[in-house]
Scaffold this motif. Structure first.
Motif, mmCIF file in Angstrom:
data_model
loop_
_atom_site.group_PDB
_atom_site.id
_atom_site.type_symbol
_atom_site.label_atom_id
_atom_site.label_comp_id
_atom_site.label_asym_id
_atom_site.label_seq_id
_atom_site.Cartn_x
_atom_site.Cartn_y
_atom_site.Cartn_z
ATOM 1 N N VAL A 1 12.715 3.069 6.601
ATOM 2 C CA VAL A 1 12.804 3.774 5.841
ATOM 3 C C VAL A 1 13.918 5.028 5.836
ATOM 4 O O VAL A 1 14.099 5.300 6.979
ATOM 5 N N ASP B 1 6.308 8.957 2.870
ATOM 6 C CA ASP B 1 4.999 9.598 3.130
ATOM 7 C C ASP B 1 4.042 8.736 4.060
ATOM 8 O O ASP B 1 3.397 9.141 4.832
ATOM 9 N N SER B 2 4.016 7.413 3.678
ATOM 10 C CA SER B 2 3.322 6.601 4.924
ATOM 11 C C SER B 2 3.865 6.844 6.157
ATOM 12 O O SER B 2 3.072 6.817 7.245
ATOM 13 N N PRO C 1 1.442 5.462 -1.362
ATOM 14 C CA PRO C 1 2.566 6.362 -1.050
ATOM 15 C C PRO C 1 3.629 5.934 -1.092
ATOM 16 O O PRO C 1 3.942 4.659 -0.985
ATOM 17 N N GLN C 2 4.655 6.859 -1.310
ATOM 18 C CA GLN C 2 6.124 6.407 -1.051
ATOM 19 C C GLN C 2 6.265 6.082 0.363
ATOM 20 O O GLN C 2 5.436 6.672 1.166
ATOM 21 N N LEU C 3 7.166 5.294 0.830
ATOM 22 C CA LEU C 3 7.287 5.032 2.320
ATOM 23 C C LEU C 3 7.571 6.072 3.195
ATOM 24 O O LEU C 3 6.935 6.064 4.279
ATOM 25 N N ARG D 1 -3.271 3.993 -5.583
ATOM 26 C CA ARG D 1 -1.935 4.493 -5.910
ATOM 27 C C ARG D 1 -1.340 4.570 -4.237
ATOM 28 O O ARG D 1 -1.632 5.333 -3.415
ATOM 29 N N ASP E 1 2.629 0.520 -10.762
ATOM 30 C CA ASP E 1 3.016 0.271 -9.483
ATOM 31 C C ASP E 1 1.748 0.434 -8.722
ATOM 32 O O ASP E 1 1.705 0.338 -7.547
#
Length: 122
Positions: free
Chosen positions: A94, A54-55, A50-52, A48, A33
């Protein structure tokens, strides 16, 4: 060993990677990914993402830095502007986005929904 031009390329993309909360790593450590960036035909760095969720936290933190104070200290009009900006950036798609934004703004979820509905009525 890096080739000429690779360090400036990495230095150029680092602020973007930092702003989205990504992580830079060697291309040979990239996972399925991760996004591998190439320069002049050679893989230079992997990113890498981030997860959404975290964004969203990174976006909120960046908005606070730009405004120079916590979002919860903004007046109502400024908070509405923040919600409009976040809506345009997809923050509410999200999971728990409304709750996260409400917490950052120091308002209720109901208030965030009101701000969103007010935009749709305009």
């Amino acid at each position: 060993m890096t080739r000429p031009g690779e360090e400036p390329f990495i230095a150029a993309v680092k602020p973007l990677v930092d702003a989205i909360g990504g992580e830079m790593l060697p291309p040979d450590e990239a996972g399925q990914d991760d996004v591998v960036l190439a320069w002049e035909g050679t893989d230079v760095v992997a990113v890498r993402l981030p997860q959404l969720a975290d964004s969203l936290d990174h976006i909120l933190a960046a908005m606070e830095r730009r405004r120079g104070r916590p979002l919860a200290e903004l007046d109502r009009r400024a908070k509405q502007e923040v919600v409009r900006t976040l809506e345009a950036r997809g923050a509410f798609s999200v999971r728990h986005g409304v709750e996260t934004v409400a917490s950052a703004l120091g308002v209720s979820r109901f208030t965030v929904y009101n701000y969103l509905n007010r935009e749709k009525d305009s």
